[in-house]
Design an enzyme around this catalytic site. Structure first.
Site, PDB file in Angstrom:
ATOM      1  N   HIS A 285     -10.367  -5.215  -3.034  1.00  0.00           N
ATOM      2  CA  HIS A 285      -9.022  -5.441  -2.518  1.00  0.00           C
ATOM      3  C   HIS A 285      -9.093  -5.845  -1.044  1.00  0.00           C
ATOM      4  CE1 HIS A 285      -9.863  -1.118  -2.051  1.00  0.00           C
ATOM      5  NE2 HIS A 285      -9.016  -1.085  -1.045  1.00  0.00           N
TER       6      HIS A 285
ATOM      7  N   GLY B   2     -16.149   2.572   3.881  1.00  0.00           N
ATOM      8  CA  GLY B   2     -14.827   3.181   3.823  1.00  0.00           C
ATOM      9  C   GLY B   2     -14.027   2.861   2.575  1.00  0.00           C
ATOM     10  N   GLN B   3     -14.643   2.254   1.572  1.00  0.00           N
ATOM     11  CA  GLN B   3     -13.911   1.926   0.353  1.00  0.00           C
ATOM     12  C   GLN B   3     -13.568   3.206  -0.399  1.00  0.00           C
ATOM     13  OE1 GLN B   3     -15.938  -0.872  -2.200  1.00  0.00           O
ATOM     14  NE2 GLN B   3     -14.165  -1.104  -3.553  1.00  0.00           N
TER      15      GLN B   3
ATOM     16  N   HIS C 107      -6.942  -5.812   2.421  1.00  0.00           N
ATOM     17  CA  HIS C 107      -5.797  -5.271   3.158  1.00  0.00           C
ATOM     18  C   HIS C 107      -5.277  -6.346   4.092  1.00  0.00           C
ATOM     19  CE1 HIS C 107      -6.660  -0.928   2.301  1.00  0.00           C
ATOM     20  NE2 HIS C 107      -7.889  -1.409   2.152  1.00  0.00           N
TER      21      HIS C 107
ATOM     22  N   ASP D 254       0.855  -1.191   0.000  1.00  0.00           N
ATOM     23  CA  ASP D 254       0.000   0.000   0.000  1.00  0.00           C
ATOM     24  C   ASP D 254       0.890   1.240   0.000  1.00  0.00           C
ATOM     25  OD1 ASP D 254      -1.766   2.172   0.946  1.00  0.00           O
ATOM     26  OD2 ASP D 254      -3.169   0.566   1.406  1.00  0.00           O
ATOM     27  N   ILE D 255       0.513   2.252  -0.799  1.00  0.00           N
ATOM     28  CA  ILE D 255       1.327   3.476  -0.846  1.00  0.00           C
ATOM     29  C   ILE D 255       1.095   4.381   0.358  1.00  0.00           C
ATOM     30  CG2 ILE D 255       1.594   3.474  -3.351  1.00  0.00           C
ATOM     31  CD1 ILE D 255      -0.521   5.728  -3.432  1.00  0.00           C
TER      32      ILE D 255
ATOM     33  N   ASN E 102     -12.878  -3.217   2.770  1.00  0.00           N
ATOM     34  CA  ASN E 102     -13.820  -2.106   2.836  1.00  0.00           C
ATOM     35  C   ASN E 102     -14.755  -2.229   1.639  1.00  0.00           C
ATOM     36  OD1 ASN E 102     -12.313  -1.217   5.014  1.00  0.00           O
ATOM     37  ND2 ASN E 102     -11.068   0.145   3.758  1.00  0.00           N
TER      38      ASN E 102
END
Length: 106
Positions: free
Chosen positions: A99, A92-93, A101, A30-31, A86
């Protein structure tokens, strides 16, 4: 999906720090990590969210879930890790491509 950032990562148009890839799944860092280790596991095929999955997605969903503990352990999270999916704006997406996490070691 031409405007999906994750589809662009799958296509190689946007770089990512990849940690795993096969025909169906891509995993990268994740960035904006929420922990020392924060991986994103995505299906290569565009699916907007978990709410948009059906029986035809069972294999890729299984693949994502089975990869999570394996990759967590490979990244030093043997003592435990968190997973999150999410779903939708209310969930909260932020990126509307399914995806998972996987994160730990805050």
């Amino acid at each position: 999906m031409t405007d999906c950032i994750f589809c662009k990562i799958v296509a190689g148009d946007i770089p990512a720090r990849k940690v795993y890839e096969d025909d169906d799944v891509l995993v990268f860092h994740d960035i904006k990590p929420a922990a020392d280790v924060h991986l994103l596991l995505i299906p290569k095929v565009h699916v907007e969210s978990l709410a948009h999955c059906d029986d035809g997605h069972a294999q890729v969903l299984s693949r994502l879930m089975l990869l999570a503990p394996k990759l967590a352990a490979e990244h030093g999270l043997e003592k435990g890790f968190k997973t999150a999916i999410n779903t939708g704006v209310g969930g909260g997406q932020e990126v509307f491509h399914l995806h998972v996490h996987v994160y730990g070691n805050r």
